[in-house]
Design a protein around this motif. Structure first.
Motif, PDB file in Angstrom:
ATOM      1  N   SER A   1     -11.218  28.835  67.721  1.00  0.00           N
ATOM      2  CA  SER A   1     -11.390  28.812  66.270  1.00  0.00           C
ATOM      3  C   SER A   1     -10.086  29.186  65.581  1.00  0.00           C
ATOM      4  N   ASN A   2      -9.747  28.441  64.507  1.00  0.00           N
ATOM      5  CA  ASN A   2      -8.550  28.788  63.733  1.00  0.00           C
ATOM      6  C   ASN A   2      -8.894  29.593  62.486  1.00  0.00           C
ATOM      7  N   ILE A   3     -10.153  30.059  62.414  1.00  0.00           N
ATOM      8  CA  ILE A   3     -10.596  30.893  61.297  1.00  0.00           C
ATOM      9  C   ILE A   3     -10.041  32.305  61.477  1.00  0.00           C
ATOM     10  N   THR A   4      -9.441  32.856  60.426  1.00  0.00           N
ATOM     11  CA  THR A   4      -8.943  34.231  60.504  1.00  0.00           C
ATOM     12  C   THR A   4     -10.069  35.208  60.139  1.00  0.00           C
ATOM     13  N   TRP A   5      -9.839  36.475  60.490  1.00  0.00           N
ATOM     14  CA  TRP A   5     -10.819  37.506  60.154  1.00  0.00           C
ATOM     15  C   TRP A   5     -11.017  37.595  58.635  1.00  0.00           C
ATOM     16  N   ASP A   6      -9.930  37.533  57.880  1.00  0.00           N
ATOM     17  CA  ASP A   6     -10.049  37.620  56.427  1.00  0.00           C
ATOM     18  C   ASP A   6     -10.857  36.452  55.871  1.00  0.00           C
ATOM     19  N   GLU A   7     -10.689  35.267  56.421  1.00  0.00           N
ATOM     20  CA  GLU A   7     -11.460  34.111  55.969  1.00  0.00           C
ATOM     21  C   GLU A   7     -12.934  34.272  56.331  1.00  0.00           C
ATOM     22  N   TYR A   8     -13.165  34.795  57.507  1.00  0.00           N
ATOM     23  CA  TYR A   8     -14.550  34.970  57.949  1.00  0.00           C
ATOM     24  C   TYR A   8     -15.266  36.000  57.099  1.00  0.00           C
ATOM     25  N   VAL A   9     -14.639  37.146  56.874  1.00  0.00           N
ATOM     26  CA  VAL A   9     -15.336  38.273  56.267  1.00  0.00           C
ATOM     27  C   VAL A   9     -15.623  38.057  54.782  1.00  0.00           C
ATOM     28  N   VAL A  10     -14.907  37.151  54.125  1.00  0.00           N
ATOM     29  CA  VAL A  10     -15.170  36.904  52.701  1.00  0.00           C
ATOM     30  C   VAL A  10     -16.060  35.687  52.484  1.00  0.00           C
ATOM     31  N   ALA A  11     -16.443  34.992  53.570  1.00  0.00           N
ATOM     32  CA  ALA A  11     -17.324  33.823  53.421  1.00  0.00           C
ATOM     33  C   ALA A  11     -18.668  34.266  52.850  1.00  0.00           C
ATOM     34  N   PRO A  12     -19.222  33.518  51.890  1.00  0.00           N
ATOM     35  CA  PRO A  12     -20.510  33.899  51.288  1.00  0.00           C
ATOM     36  C   PRO A  12     -21.617  33.929  52.337  1.00  0.00           C
ATOM     37  N   PRO A  13     -22.605  34.809  52.158  1.00  0.00           N
ATOM     38  CA  PRO A  13     -23.745  34.852  53.092  1.00  0.00           C
ATOM     39  C   PRO A  13     -24.404  33.492  53.232  1.00  0.00           C
ATOM     40  N   GLY A  14     -24.697  33.127  54.479  1.00  0.00           N
ATOM     41  CA  GLY A  14     -25.326  31.833  54.739  1.00  0.00           C
ATOM     42  C   GLY A  14     -24.350  30.686  54.859  1.00  0.00           C
ATOM     43  N   GLN A  15     -23.060  30.963  54.679  1.00  0.00           N
ATOM     44  CA  GLN A  15     -22.033  29.931  54.815  1.00  0.00           C
ATOM     45  C   GLN A  15     -21.017  30.355  55.866  1.00  0.00           C
ATOM     46  N   CYS A  16     -21.532  30.657  57.041  1.00  0.00           N
ATOM     47  CA  CYS A  16     -20.686  31.159  58.135  1.00  0.00           C
ATOM     48  C   CYS A  16     -19.718  30.074  58.595  1.00  0.00           C
ATOM     49  N   PRO A  17     -18.424  30.372  58.645  1.00  0.00           N
ATOM     50  CA  PRO A  17     -17.472  29.390  59.185  1.00  0.00           C
ATOM     51  C   PRO A  17     -17.819  29.032  60.628  1.00  0.00           C
TER      52      PRO A  17
END
Length: 457
Positions: free
Chosen positions: A317-333
């Motif tokens: 996965s190229n998703i960073t922790w910061d991108e993951y943790v701010v994703a809205p609930p129910g919209q998991c990267p």
């Protein structure tokens, strides 16, 4: 905005360690932090460790008792995500831990269950099952069954002719399921095959061969989740009469009953198969049927059976922790494989007849059903009875079993009795213990897979 992102990034330190692969810090924090904590997506640290393929983190979390059964916002457990990821060792570790946690929960509940059974009067009861379908012609070939239940002290015996029911296939037999609550766990569950005059003790712990068989089943089949949604269910009095409408009241067997319409009953089904190829689906269908009928793959010419190999891991996965943790609930990267996902729902029109005269209470029924829920259709009945029902006892119920099949259950006979024969709860002297995998092993597997299916969604 950067400040908000920084604040979010500092949340969920265990999750962050796993995301960043920091096993050293995880090993320190895990001793003082709540490993059951969920992030905004409902993921526990174990969810993330499985989805990202952090094997060392998975083992560390399991060693500290992380729950395998917990679900995220999407309704999936770590076991479901492990099946999708496809690492055999991880699936096996989670399955073993799931079994251990299920045993511990069962043993924790056992003293209260046995005490409740002792306090309850001894009785004989009959449940009639009539299966129906809205699909033309199908109802003509669906089975019916009468479950006969005897209860004495902390012992319960159920006699049934319907052993299994799944996807328009059912298995007939003459089976007795005996629970002796006063016996030690290894001897408390016994299954009698009354035609073959064989018996088996249902084990709580499986052999290595059986565990590996179950891993093959999980890796070879869809990740399934089916549940009866109770969020929108309401009850309204059923009416009778063409011109002068009045509340429907009828006798159900010997019991007066008030009839209610069940509104908003929906059977929700979800299926994932991103871990399966078309070749898998064809090749593993035969293996799946063989295993679930209780016949092992066995050893051919002394060679161990062919096992499902681990899949190649999904792309990193190229998703960073910061991108993951701010994703809205129910919209998991997306952290693993691209989902191959299908969901369906079907609304059911159903009724329930509640009787104030029935001698058994709903709580008593739940104690009985807790013992015999390895049978899948009885598990559905228990799920229904757990709902907040109108006053009385549900003497007649319609419940969805499959998307196309509804069961009508009638408590057609019940009597408290003090003359229940104690020999009913013993293995007859002319029965032989079956050394092969049969109904006992089948029910052991069903108990585990039922738990696994609950954990998967």
């Amino acid at each position: 905005m950067p400040m908000i992102m920084a604040q979010e990034s500092e949340k969920y330190p265990l999750h962050r360690c796993i995301f960043q692969g920091d096993v050293k810090t995880l090993n320190i924090l895990i001793r003082t932090r709540d490993i059951t904590e969920k992030d905004k997506q409902g993921n526990t640290p174990l969810h993330l460790a499985v989805m990202l393929g952090r094997k060392e983190c998975v083992q560390l979390l399991l060693a500290h008792g992380a729950s395998v059964k917990v679900k995220n916002l999407a309704g999936w457990s770590p076991l479901a995500e492990a099946i999708s990821y496809g690492d055999r060792q991880t699936i096996s570790s989670l399955l073993r831990k799931l079994k251990q946690q299920a045993r511990e929960q069962m043993e924790e509940r056992r003293p209260n269950l046995v005490a409740a059974l002792h306090q309850m009067g001894d009785f004989y009861m009959e449940l009639k099952w009539d299966f129906q379908s809205w699909v033309p012609l199908v109802s003509r070939v669906l089975p019916s069954d009468i479950c006969k239940i005897h209860k004495s002290g902390a012992s319960i015996r159920m006699d049934t002719t319907l052993v299994d029911f799944n996807d328009m296939r059912w298995e007939r037999g003459d089976i007795s399921f005996i629970f002796n609550g006063d016996q030690k766990p290894s001897h408390s569950l016994t299954v009698l095959d009354n035609k073959a005059k064989l018996f088996q003790r249902v084990r709580y712990e499986e052999t290595e061969l059986e565990i590996e068989d179950e891993v093959d089943i999980l890796m070879s089949s869809d990740i399934m989740a089916a549940q009866m949604s109770t969020k929108s269910i309401t009850f309204s009095r059923a009416q009778t009469g063409w011109i002068f409408r009045e509340d429907k009241r009828e006798m159900v067997g010997a019991f007066h009953a008030d009839f209610y319409q069940i509104n908003g009953m929906v059977l929700e089904s979800r299926k994932r198969r991103e871990h399966l190829s078309e070749e898998d689906l064809q090749k593993n269908k035969a293996i799946m049927e063989s295993l679930t009928k209780g016949s092992s793959q066995g050893f051919k010419n002394g060679e161990p059976p062919m096992r499902r190999a681990s899949l190649n891991p999904p792309p990193e996965s190229n998703i960073t922790w910061d991108e993951y943790v701010v994703a809205p609930p129910g919209q998991c990267p997306l952290l693993g494989r691209n989902l191959v996902y299908k969901e369906s729902s079907k609304s059911f029109k159903a009724t329930v007849a509640m009787s104030p005269d029935f001698p058994l209470t709903v709580d008593m029924l739940l104690n009985v059903l807790e013992v015999i829920t390895p049978f899948k259709h009885l598990s559905k009945l228990r799920q229904f009875v757990l709902m907040k029902l109108p006053p009385g006892f549900p003497v007649k119920i319609d419940i969805p079993i499959l998307p196309t099949v509804t069961a009508k259950i009638t408590f057609q006979e019940f009597a408290f009795r003090n003359d229940i024969d104690p020999e009913l709860f013993q293995v007859p002297s002319d029965y032989f213990e079956d050394p092969m995998r049969g109904y006992g092993a089948y029910l052991t597997m069903m108990m585990v897979l039922h738990t696994a299916s609950c954990a998967r969604g």
